[in-house]
Design an enzyme around this catalytic site. Structure first.
Site, PDB file in Angstrom:
ATOM      1  N   GLY A 239       0.764  -1.246   0.000  1.00  0.00           N
ATOM      2  CA  GLY A 239       0.000   0.000   0.000  1.00  0.00           C
ATOM      3  C   GLY A 239       0.786   1.281   0.000  1.00  0.00           C
ATOM      4  N   PRO A 274       4.817  -5.117  -0.597  1.00  0.00           N
ATOM      5  CG  PRO A 274       7.058  -4.443  -0.608  1.00  0.00           C
ATOM      6  CD  PRO A 274       6.128  -5.463  -0.016  1.00  0.00           C
ATOM      7  NE  ARG A 276       0.094   2.328  -6.066  1.00  0.00           N
ATOM      8  CZ  ARG A 276      -0.889   2.276  -6.970  1.00  0.00           C
ATOM      9  NH1 ARG A 276      -0.737   2.879  -8.124  1.00  0.00           N
ATOM     10  NH2 ARG A 276      -2.008   1.658  -6.699  1.00  0.00           N
ATOM     11  NE  ARG A 313      -2.300   3.295 -11.198  1.00  0.00           N
ATOM     12  CZ  ARG A 313      -2.182   4.546 -10.788  1.00  0.00           C
ATOM     13  NH1 ARG A 313      -1.619   5.452 -11.549  1.00  0.00           N
ATOM     14  NH2 ARG A 313      -2.609   4.887  -9.603  1.00  0.00           N
ATOM     15  CE1 TYR A 317      -8.297   1.896  -9.696  1.00  0.00           C
ATOM     16  CE2 TYR A 317      -6.067   2.334 -10.455  1.00  0.00           C
ATOM     17  CZ  TYR A 317      -7.018   1.459  -9.989  1.00  0.00           C
ATOM     18  OH  TYR A 317      -6.672   0.153  -9.802  1.00  0.00           O
ATOM     19  CB  CYS A 343     -13.781   3.761 -29.907  1.00  0.00           C
ATOM     20  SG  CYS A 343     -12.932   3.698 -31.475  1.00  0.00           S
ATOM     21  CD  GLU A 344     -15.107   2.944 -24.208  1.00  0.00           C
ATOM     22  OE1 GLU A 344     -15.845   3.675 -23.535  1.00  0.00           O
ATOM     23  OE2 GLU A 344     -15.495   1.883 -24.743  1.00  0.00           O
ATOM     24  CE1 TYR A 372      -1.584  -3.317  -8.715  1.00  0.00           C
ATOM     25  CE2 TYR A 372      -0.292  -1.432  -7.974  1.00  0.00           C
ATOM     26  CZ  TYR A 372      -0.857  -2.669  -7.732  1.00  0.00           C
ATOM     27  OH  TYR A 372      -0.696  -3.260  -6.498  1.00  0.00           O
TER      28      TYR A 372
HETATM   29  C1  LIG Z   1      -2.609  -5.155  -4.151  1.00  0.00           C
HETATM   30  C2  LIG Z   1      -2.124  -5.752  -2.909  1.00  0.00           C
HETATM   31  C3  LIG Z   1      -0.835  -5.490  -2.451  1.00  0.00           C
HETATM   32  C4  LIG Z   1       0.096  -4.520  -3.135  1.00  0.00           C
HETATM   33  O1  LIG Z   1      -0.340  -3.216  -2.998  1.00  0.00           O
HETATM   34  P1  LIG Z   1       0.598  -1.994  -3.418  1.00  0.00           P
HETATM   35  O2  LIG Z   1      -0.245  -0.809  -3.169  1.00  0.00           O
HETATM   36  O3  LIG Z   1       0.936  -2.179  -4.850  1.00  0.00           O
HETATM   37  O4  LIG Z   1       1.802  -2.031  -2.544  1.00  0.00           O
HETATM   38  C5  LIG Z   1      -0.403  -6.114  -1.308  1.00  0.00           C
HETATM   39  N1  LIG Z   1      -1.203  -6.965  -0.623  1.00  0.00           N
HETATM   40  C6  LIG Z   1      -2.458  -7.245  -1.038  1.00  0.00           C
HETATM   41  C7  LIG Z   1      -3.272  -8.189  -0.261  1.00  0.00           C
HETATM   42  C8  LIG Z   1      -2.963  -6.654  -2.185  1.00  0.00           C
HETATM   43  O5  LIG Z   1      -4.204  -6.918  -2.572  1.00  0.00           O
END
Ligand SMILES: *Cc1c(COP(=O)(O)O)cnc(C)c1O
Length: 415
Positions: A239, A274, A276, A313, A317, A343-344, A372
């Site tokens: 996250g 981790p 992203r 993305r 989002y 075409c969107e 992603y």
């Molecule tokens: C998507 C996900 C991650 C990775 O999240 P990042 O934001 O890319 O670090 C880690 N654990 C779980 C359970 C996820 O669904």
């Protein structure tokens, strides 16, 4: 020269001009910097210092085989979100004992496979799933290693589509249910509860939600110790956000310090997942300008040969990705709506961007696209999946060739 930088105004990746790679391989094209990938992984690893920890790279961010292998060679373990990601992880060399299996919906076939492999843990998302895992383990004479994923009802303050820790989100088990399950596991001989798991969302840019989730998991580990369950580790999920727009985000050091501070008194090793923060900054999407036309009195459209099919993305989002010409002209900046060819109307890669003048066939780079990006690419409009290139120590190689129409049609029959 490491990562993405400019040498006499031209954008390079680990010293190699992006224009040279695009000339050889065509566009749209993902280009990854091995040096950046290494430094992002090793940066987090070092941030945890001597505190016992394992990084389980979240494959869903980008599981292109060569990148997964590179991370494994640095000591990474893996977090997989489907049985197919587990298959790819195995091909990349990860052992079952190095893989945790997450996912809000695992089919019976996926669970059977997961139990048979003897993964490090299956991260369980409901009481029903735990019962299904138990039944499979009993039937096959195994002990299934499980972690229970808690829904902590914490607001990750990220985009609603990538927040997962609120009660209204579909992920995990509410606290009261989790406590009921903890009380049952000591008597369930086919299950071994090895960890408690939490993941409150993605692209989190303040530490508070992560800190609160870690504190909660540490408290719960005390509770399970009281019912006689000895956990092996605490899984605090992924996250950690990256800076797409130059604004400050927590450093790896601050992130690790915050988690360790909440967990240290338990003495339990930390697992994090981790995705992203490791892969995001290591990749750019290189695209070519294929049309230009007036839009408003103040702005023009720049149509490029990459869009929501290569990088979903922005359309999914409203995500922001920095865009720069690979070789900017020495002209005043003007405003462009940078759009894809699909075409969107949502297929807009960058709104109202100030760029030096673009001309037909110019190359642009879309930054922080390593996570992603390729992983979410699709064949909509029958667009082939883009090629991917890895640059390492001044040399580059294609790690995924561009898909062809025949590749797409190979799965189809028309008689
Ligand atoms: C998507 C996900 C991650 C990775 O999240 P990042 O934001 O890319 O670090 C880690 N654990 C779980 C359970 C996820 O669904």
């Amino acid at each position: 020269m490491v990562g993405f930088a400019r040498i006499s105004n031209e954008l390079v990746c680990d010293g190699v001009p992006l224009s040279a790679i695009a000339l050889a391989e065509g566009t749209p094209l993902y280009v990854y910097s091995a040096a950046t990938l290494r430094s992002r992984y090793l940066g987090i690893d070092a941030a945890f210092g001597a505190y016992p920890h394992t990084l389980h790279y979240a494959l869903k961010a980008n599981s292109t085989l060569a990148l997964a292998r590179l991370l494994r060679s640095l000591g990474s373990a893996a977090d997989a979100n489907s049985i197919w990601e587990i298959e790819v992880a195995r091909k990349a060399g990860f052992q079952p004992s190095e893989i945790v299996f997450t996912g809000v919906g695992k089919s019976t076939a996926e669970l059977e496979c997961g139990v048979a492999l003897g993964l490090k843990a299956i991260n369980v998302e409901s009481a029903g799933e735990l019962a299904r895992i138990e039944a499979i383990a009993q039937r096959t004479g195994r002990t299934a290693r499980v972690a229970i994923r808690i829904n902590p009802d914490i607001d990750a303050k990220s985009h609603p589509h990538i927040s997962t820790g609120l009660k209204i989100n579909k992920f995990g088990v509410p606290l009261d249910t989790a406590r009921e399950l903890f009380a049952t596991v000591p008597a369930r001989r086919a299950l071994k509860l090895v960890a408690i798991h939490v993941h409150v969302g993605s692209q989190i840019t303040t530490l508070d939600p992560l800190r609160h989730a870690a504190a909660l998991i540490a408290r719960l580990s005390d509770e399970v110790a009281r019912v006689g369950v000895m956990l092996e580790y605490l899984d605090l999920g992924g996250g950690l956000g990256i800076s797409y727009d130059g604004r400050d985000v927590p450093s790896a050091a601050a992130y690790a310090a915050a988690l360790v501070a909440e967990v240290r008194r338990t003495g339990l090793p930390i697992v994090v997942e981790p995705g992203r923060t490791i892969a995001g900054p290591a990749g750019v999407l290189v695209a070519r300008v294929i049309d230009l036309k007036p839009r408003t009195a103040e702005s023009d459209f720049a149509v490029i040969d990459a869009g929501m099919t290569e990088l979903l993305r922005p359309a999914l989002y409203g995500a922001f990705h920095r865009i720069e010409p690979v070789k900017p002209r020495d002209t005043p900046e003007q405003t462009y709506e940078v759009v894809g060819p699909v075409c969107e109307s949502s297929d807009v890669v960058g709104r109202d961007r100030r760029l030096s003048r673009l001309e037909l066939d110019d190359l642009v780079a879309i930054f922080d696209a390593g996570a992603y990006g390729a992983a979410m690419a699709s064949n909509y409009n029958r667009r082939p999946l883009p090629a991917e290139v890895l640059v390492d120590e001044g040399r580059w190689k294609v790690i995924r060739r561009r898909q062809t129409t025949d590749d797409m049609l190979a799965l189809e029959t028309d008689d």
